[in-house]
Design a protein around this motif. Sequence first.
Motif, PDB file in Angstrom:
ATOM      1  N   ASN A 151       0.898  -1.132   0.000  1.00  0.00           N
ATOM      2  CA  ASN A 151       0.000   0.000   0.000  1.00  0.00           C
ATOM      3  C   ASN A 151       0.954   1.202   0.000  1.00  0.00           C
ATOM      4  OD1 ASN A 151      -2.134   1.700   0.380  1.00  0.00           O
ATOM      5  ND2 ASN A 151      -3.065   0.394   1.949  1.00  0.00           N
ATOM      6  N   GLU A 153       2.362   4.790   0.397  1.00  0.00           N
ATOM      7  CA  GLU A 153       1.924   5.908   1.240  1.00  0.00           C
ATOM      8  C   GLU A 153       2.319   7.252   0.641  1.00  0.00           C
ATOM      9  OE1 GLU A 153       3.905   4.524   4.741  1.00  0.00           O
ATOM     10  OE2 GLU A 153       2.336   3.046   5.166  1.00  0.00           O
ATOM     11  N   ARG A 254       1.042  12.133  -1.909  1.00  0.00           N
ATOM     12  CA  ARG A 254       0.888  11.422  -0.630  1.00  0.00           C
ATOM     13  C   ARG A 254      -0.582  11.068  -0.428  1.00  0.00           C
ATOM     14  NH1 ARG A 254       3.461  15.196   3.145  1.00  0.00           N
ATOM     15  NH2 ARG A 254       5.380  14.033   2.934  1.00  0.00           N
ATOM     16  N   LYS A 255      -0.802   9.874   0.103  1.00  0.00           N
ATOM     17  CA  LYS A 255      -2.195   9.491   0.404  1.00  0.00           C
ATOM     18  C   LYS A 255      -2.505   9.934   1.830  1.00  0.00           C
ATOM     19  CE  LYS A 255      -3.934   5.313  -0.996  1.00  0.00           C
ATOM     20  NZ  LYS A 255      -4.060   3.854  -0.811  1.00  0.00           N
ATOM     21  N   THR A 256      -3.561  10.730   2.001  1.00  0.00           N
ATOM     22  CA  THR A 256      -3.963  11.164   3.345  1.00  0.00           C
ATOM     23  C   THR A 256      -5.434  10.790   3.545  1.00  0.00           C
ATOM     24  OG1 THR A 256      -4.855  13.320   2.719  1.00  0.00           O
ATOM     25  CG2 THR A 256      -2.469  13.200   3.066  1.00  0.00           C
ATOM     26  N   GLU A 257      -5.941  11.110   4.735  1.00  0.00           N
ATOM     27  CA  GLU A 257      -7.360  10.782   4.974  1.00  0.00           C
ATOM     28  C   GLU A 257      -8.273  11.599   4.077  1.00  0.00           C
ATOM     29  OE1 GLU A 257      -8.130  11.079   9.143  1.00  0.00           O
ATOM     30  OE2 GLU A 257      -6.843   9.345   9.542  1.00  0.00           O
ATOM     31  N   GLN A 258      -7.788  12.779   3.646  1.00  0.00           N
ATOM     32  CA  GLN A 258      -8.623  13.643   2.789  1.00  0.00           C
ATOM     33  C   GLN A 258      -8.562  13.243   1.317  1.00  0.00           C
ATOM     34  OE1 GLN A 258      -6.393  15.290   5.129  1.00  0.00           O
ATOM     35  NE2 GLN A 258      -8.166  15.156   6.469  1.00  0.00           N
ATOM     36  N   GLY A 259      -7.534  12.479   0.924  1.00  0.00           N
ATOM     37  CA  GLY A 259      -7.374  12.121  -0.490  1.00  0.00           C
ATOM     38  C   GLY A 259      -5.900  12.097  -0.865  1.00  0.00           C
ATOM     39  N   ASP A 290       3.954   0.543   2.725  1.00  0.00           N
ATOM     40  CA  ASP A 290       3.663   0.094   4.087  1.00  0.00           C
ATOM     41  C   ASP A 290       4.458  -1.155   4.460  1.00  0.00           C
ATOM     42  OD1 ASP A 290       2.212  -1.639   2.441  1.00  0.00           O
ATOM     43  OD2 ASP A 290       0.586  -1.872   3.889  1.00  0.00           O
ATOM     44  N   LEU A 343     -10.391   8.539  -5.665  1.00  0.00           N
ATOM     45  CA  LEU A 343      -9.963   9.326  -4.498  1.00  0.00           C
ATOM     46  C   LEU A 343      -9.791  10.789  -4.919  1.00  0.00           C
ATOM     47  CD1 LEU A 343      -7.167   7.115  -2.889  1.00  0.00           C
ATOM     48  CD2 LEU A 343      -9.238   7.942  -1.750  1.00  0.00           C
ATOM     49  N   VAL A 346      -6.399  16.477  -2.927  1.00  0.00           N
ATOM     50  CA  VAL A 346      -6.574  17.420  -1.809  1.00  0.00           C
ATOM     51  C   VAL A 346      -6.288  18.847  -2.303  1.00  0.00           C
ATOM     52  CG1 VAL A 346      -5.762  18.027   0.510  1.00  0.00           C
ATOM     53  CG2 VAL A 346      -5.772  15.623  -0.217  1.00  0.00           C
TER      54      VAL A 346
END
Length: 438
Positions: A151, A153, A254-259, A290, A343, A346
């Motif tokens: 995965n 990141e 970067r993958k974040t909780e927002q996208g 990960d 996705l 952001v």
Amino acid sequence: MQPVKIGLLGLGTVGGGTVSVLTRNAAEIARRAGRAIHITHAAARDYKADRIPGVELIKRIGDDAFAVVDDPEIDIVIELIGGYDPARELVLKAIANGKHVVTANKALIALHGNEIFAAAQKQGVMVAFEAAVAGGIPIIKAVREGLAANNIESVAGIINGTGNFILTEMRDHGRNFSDVLAEAQALGYAEADPTFDVEGIDAAHKLTILASLAFGIPLQFDKTYTEGISTITAEDVAYAGEFGYRIKHLGITRKTEQGIELRVHPTLIPERRLIANVDGVMNAVLVQGDAVGPTLYYGAGAGAEPTASAVVADVVDVVRTMTTDPGNRVPHLAFQPDELSDLPIVPMDDVETAYYLRMQARDKTGVMARVAGILAANDISIEAIQQKTSEEGLDAVPLVMLTHKVREGQMNQAIEDIESLDTINGRVMRLRVEHLDG
Ligand code: NDP
Ligand code: HSE
């Protein structure tokens, strides 16, 4: 077995390098591919035959690129003319004619890749583009295949050789921006329009591609935030150094909780990081997965033979797999085409980073306190601050600081408030800071 027949579009820096490498290493390449590879038809408007060893072996060279993509003898078309048009039309025509395509054209892939890959999938042909990102570094193969278990990141990279060459020469030799850019052009590093290099557009093309490969999202160049290096001054380079940082032109996704964050801008990185010490035309890409943790890929980001290395590797890959069932090939964008995710990207105002700020403050009591007050009011905490000595004859002194992480929208508001102070001259210089510590 019959040799594979190649049609080559463009005999400039990379086209010339490709002919040279394919000629010089023909025997080794054939041992790897399982077949001899011959360029039999090329299109070029203007080329220097005496500087391209092997060009004399090409049976047919004309100035009509469409004659190459329509040539029934050709198995694989290598597109090395660059730009959007007629490259898009040529690649789509080659695909429609059932030919596999290899290209180094990141502008084309970033803007028209979704359309091109859909057409290629329909026709059951391959479109390979290793040379489009980070020159000779096999970063596409690494992300698409080597890291397939992860995965992913984040990906952060120095992905424009010209820009890195300019920043390095300015820092190490105090050279001026335009002289170094002219040298990068003479060396064949720069794009046909060098503002693509210095304004971050070329890096944004490459980052768009990397983000798709890393996160399985469609190519979305129009949503990539882009800032160039032309406003960086020698003072910023020196002040960053005093704080223990180097300024690099980074592409970050970067993958974040927002996208997904998707941004290219000059960035301060701690000088102890390996990537901060990547100089000259060299590129480096840091990928965080990960399972694997951080991995770093390094090599020449531009130039004739390093880029040809990636082009020819793609040709070998295509030759090895051209007889396989299209359904069993590695997908163009790493993920199965019907598995791409939506996705969101952001918005830049919602991205969180630390900052470097430089401003010209009047040498009066209380100025620093007022600036600090504005930052505090916007919930921004200062990590380090320095007031420099004023240049003779000037009534203002440079004030330089580092902040902790904050949302970009908050920082923009604080900068607007600081610039409105009558004790601050001119604009505030703002650069983002990334620690790249995973
Ligand atoms: P060059 O400008 O050196 O070469 C392009 C060549 O294509 C020129 O010889 C040009 O001829 C020819 N050409 C352009 N349009 C046509 C046309 N319609 N028909 C026939 N020939 C045409 O570019 P590069 O080799 O530097 O770049 C090629 C591609 O590789 C670009 O997409 C670039 O972004 C990419 N790339 C370049 C790298 C590098 O280090 N240079 C590294 C990685 C990727 P003319 O001069 O007469 O216009
Ligand atoms: N102009 C590009 C660079 C070429 O300088 O990185 C390689 O993509």
